[in-house]
Design an enzyme around this catalytic site. Structure first.
Site, PDB file in Angstrom:
ATOM      1  N   GLU A  24      13.248   3.758   0.815  1.00  0.00           N
ATOM      2  CA  GLU A  24      12.541   4.251   2.009  1.00  0.00           C
ATOM      3  C   GLU A  24      13.434   4.240   3.251  1.00  0.00           C
ATOM      4  OE1 GLU A  24       9.511   5.475   1.635  1.00  0.00           O
ATOM      5  OE2 GLU A  24       9.341   4.852  -0.446  1.00  0.00           O
ATOM      6  N   PHE A  80       0.855  -1.193   0.000  1.00  0.00           N
ATOM      7  CA  PHE A  80       0.000   0.000   0.000  1.00  0.00           C
ATOM      8  C   PHE A  80       0.887   1.238   0.000  1.00  0.00           C
ATOM      9  CE2 PHE A  80      -2.267   3.449   2.132  1.00  0.00           C
ATOM     10  CZ  PHE A  80      -3.487   3.450   1.470  1.00  0.00           C
ATOM     11  N   GLY A  81       0.737   2.079  -1.022  1.00  0.00           N
ATOM     12  CA  GLY A  81       1.489   3.333  -1.116  1.00  0.00           C
ATOM     13  C   GLY A  81       0.578   4.510  -0.831  1.00  0.00           C
ATOM     14  N   TYR A  82       1.099   5.483  -0.101  1.00  0.00           N
ATOM     15  CA  TYR A  82       0.282   6.667   0.243  1.00  0.00           C
ATOM     16  C   TYR A  82       1.049   7.970   0.003  1.00  0.00           C
ATOM     17  CZ  TYR A  82       3.235   6.331   4.311  1.00  0.00           C
ATOM     18  OH  TYR A  82       4.344   6.265   5.105  1.00  0.00           O
ATOM     19  N   GLY A  83       2.316   7.860  -0.439  1.00  0.00           N
ATOM     20  CA  GLY A  83       3.135   9.054  -0.680  1.00  0.00           C
ATOM     21  C   GLY A  83       3.688   8.986  -2.086  1.00  0.00           C
ATOM     22  N   SER A  84       5.009   9.014  -2.186  1.00  0.00           N
ATOM     23  CA  SER A  84       5.617   8.972  -3.526  1.00  0.00           C
ATOM     24  C   SER A  84       5.286   7.675  -4.259  1.00  0.00           C
ATOM     25  CB  SER A  84       7.139   9.147  -3.436  1.00  0.00           C
ATOM     26  OG  SER A  84       7.737   8.013  -2.858  1.00  0.00           O
TER      27      SER A  84
HETATM   28  C1  SIN Z   1       4.724   5.676   0.474  1.00  0.00           C
HETATM   29  O1  SIN Z   1       4.644   6.363  -0.550  1.00  0.00           O
HETATM   30  O2  SIN Z   1       3.904   4.761   0.695  1.00  0.00           O
HETATM   31  C2  SIN Z   1       5.812   5.874   1.475  1.00  0.00           C
HETATM   32  C3  SIN Z   1       6.322   7.251   1.619  1.00  0.00           C
HETATM   33  C4  SIN Z   1       6.974   7.818   0.382  1.00  0.00           C
HETATM   34  O3  SIN Z   1       7.778   7.135  -0.273  1.00  0.00           O
HETATM   35  O4  SIN Z   1       6.691   8.974   0.042  1.00  0.00           O
END
Ligand code: SIN
Length: 176
Positions: A86, A7-11
């Site tokens: 990360e 699950f990704g929530y940022g980049s």
């Molecule tokens: C993510 O995107 O899930 C982790 C944080 C990031 O890489 O910005």
């Protein structure tokens, strides 16, 4: 190895940069997204960190993001690359992922979270100051503003509402 959902929530939402078998708009419950993590290796530099997102626990809150299904055959290679990407304070956690847009059961998956106390943790600050920090920060992966605006656009595109991200993006667009 077996296939696994990330699950990704940022980049990871707007620049996954790894191979995957499937991707879906997804949600997790009990977490909220905050620009409370410092970045000295992507969107800032040591001594002048940028601000990137992490998740903080928030009972009942729903966080929208993008889930990616990694082929079991690629899993160790992808996880090695993601662990490196990360490495600035994030650690891997188990999470239950819901897929609100398809008729599919929830799935167990993995998520990178930067928890309080990691070396790059910055924590809360008035949103105007967070915006100033974003406007002033650049790192090896590019401008901190790009990270904020790309994430806001991707969330808007999937129909998600995230007031913290949208408020920050509006301030960044307006120049502070
Ligand atoms: C993510 O995107 O899930 C982790 C944080 C990031 O890489 O910005």
């Amino acid at each position: 190895m077996t296939d696994v959902w990330i699950f990704g929530y940022g980049s990871l939402v707007w620049r996954p940069d790894f191979p995957y078998l499937d991707t879906r708009t997804a949600t997790i419950t009990g977490w909220t997204r905050r620009f409370w993590q410092g970045s000295t290796d992507h969107r800032g530099v040591p001594g002048s960190p940028g601000r990137v997102v992490t998740l903080v626990e928030a009972e009942g809150e729903i966080c929208w993001g993008q889930a990616f299904l990694i082929d079991g055959n690629d899993r160790s290679d992808v996880m090695r690359r993601l662990d490196y990407r990360e490495k600035g304070g994030y650690s891997l956690h188990d999470v239950e992922i819901d897929f609100p847009e398809v008729d599919a059961p929830p799935a167990s998956g993995l998520i990178y979270i930067a928890t309080p106390g990691n070396p790059n943790w910055l924590g809360d600050m008035p949103i105007a100051q967070i915006a100033q920090q974003v406007l002033n920060s650049v790192g090896p992966s590019g401008a901190n503003t790009e990270y904020v605006l790309e994430l806001a656009d991707a969330l808007r595109e999937m129909g998600a509402v995230d007031h913290h991200v949208f408020d920050l993006a509006a301030r960044v667009r307006a120049g502070g």
